[in-house]
Design a protein around this motif. Sequence first.
Motif, mmCIF file in Angstrom:
data_model
loop_
_atom_site.group_PDB
_atom_site.id
_atom_site.type_symbol
_atom_site.label_atom_id
_atom_site.label_comp_id
_atom_site.label_asym_id
_atom_site.label_seq_id
_atom_site.Cartn_x
_atom_site.Cartn_y
_atom_site.Cartn_z
ATOM 1 N N ARG A 91 -10.634 -7.158 -1.597
ATOM 2 C CA ARG A 91 -9.950 -7.787 -0.457
ATOM 3 C C ARG A 91 -8.474 -7.971 -0.814
ATOM 4 N NH1 ARG A 91 -14.503 -12.429 -0.191
ATOM 5 N NH2 ARG A 91 -14.165 -12.126 -2.427
ATOM 6 N N TYR A 112 0.824 -1.218 0.000
ATOM 7 C CA TYR A 112 0.000 0.000 0.000
ATOM 8 C C TYR A 112 0.862 1.274 0.000
ATOM 9 C CZ TYR A 112 -3.324 -3.466 1.869
ATOM 10 O OH TYR A 112 -4.088 -4.593 2.087
ATOM 11 N N PRO A 129 -6.943 0.978 2.698
ATOM 12 C CA PRO A 129 -7.354 -0.266 3.330
ATOM 13 C C PRO A 129 -7.890 -0.024 4.742
ATOM 14 C CG PRO A 129 -4.977 -0.038 3.446
ATOM 15 C CD PRO A 129 -5.495 1.173 2.720
ATOM 16 N N CYS A 172 -10.021 -2.917 0.883
ATOM 17 C CA CYS A 172 -9.588 -1.663 0.282
ATOM 18 C C CYS A 172 -10.787 -0.957 -0.346
ATOM 19 C CB CYS A 172 -8.517 -1.920 -0.778
ATOM 20 S SG CYS A 172 -6.910 -2.377 -0.087
ATOM 21 N N VAL A 232 -8.836 -7.314 5.976
ATOM 22 C CA VAL A 232 -8.594 -6.076 5.233
ATOM 23 C C VAL A 232 -9.565 -5.920 4.066
ATOM 24 C CG1 VAL A 232 -6.906 -6.989 3.577
ATOM 25 C CG2 VAL A 232 -6.745 -4.604 4.334
#
Length: 371
Positions: free
Chosen positions: A312, A133, A285, A347, A345
């Motif tokens: 995901r 990220y 995220p 995003c 997580v």
Amino acid sequence: MSRAPIYVTRPVLPPFDDVLPLFQDIWNSRVLTNGGAMLQRFEAALASYLGVEHLVLTSNATLGLIISLRHYGITGEVITTPFSFVASSHAIGWAGATPVFADLTAGSPNLDPAAVEARITPETQAILAVHCYGIPCDTEALARIADRHGLRLIYDAAHAFGVRSNGRALAAEGDLSVLSFHATKVFNSVEGGAIIAPDRDTRMALERLGNFGIEDEVTVTETGLNAKLSELHAAMGLALLPRMDDLIAARGRVASRYARSLSQIAGLDCLCPSERPGHNSYAFPVLVGPDYPLSRDGLYEKLRTHDIFARRYFFPLISDLPMYRHLPSADPAGLPNARRMADSVLCLPLYPDLDPSDQDRIIAILADPGS
């Protein structure tokens, strides 16, 4: 009234009028590839923007990773992360080496240096870490480990375009760093990538590897690949590059708006430091915890019913995929932090021109998922 779907990202494009003169130059020259004038202009402009001296443009980042590993003759074990896009591990295999998965730092999407060191064996030759990220790895700790054990340190910096850390370009860390210019990235040339090299000799060696190993018209010195970036792709990148400061700033405003709006929602934790200087806001995220009314997958499906396509990233873990799950290092017992990250997580959509009203739709669903 139907609404247009909102995807997790949307490619940014340069103004069409900025591209046309560059394409006209290519049409006039009839040079389409093989390191023509457009690629050379793009390479120089990109190095200046990133604040690095030496880089090699490639047709994509995956080939950049393969070439980087091949340059150092890495055929043994490479310690890497299970929490990434599959290209990170696929490149290790295509280079003729074996990925060894290490766990993440708790609460972080990046490798835990202590877990990396625990995986080192006599067969280990390199560490391939990912700035997931665009969040910088613990580069100082990883460098100490690599130095202590005589390992090469290569970074998959696909998410980290323009990121600065400790006053310098994050892409300058490690022995080599590889950037991606795929259409979904912060900066794109439609397809493409770059390897950041430490010196001129390394740059020239990488260029040979990306051009079949050709030394000159009659000499081929090694088994190289075709990883050249075309003139057309170079023109697209060259046209977009002057806009990048504004585009990254716009991404930051979208990320900050998410962070402010979600800060009071129990069970949703924002993972990226949207206010950190030097960050590029590649993604947004969130970690969906037990205090949230829906599971991560439940929220993913809820958003889809409203034509909002969060992702995901990254699920499943690379170590769970059939071509890797047989490896001893893929045992879930050794990757608890990576497992928690992959299972929690999500995003959210983020791109520079995300309409505030569309962002409001997303935030309203997150705040009241039962509606």
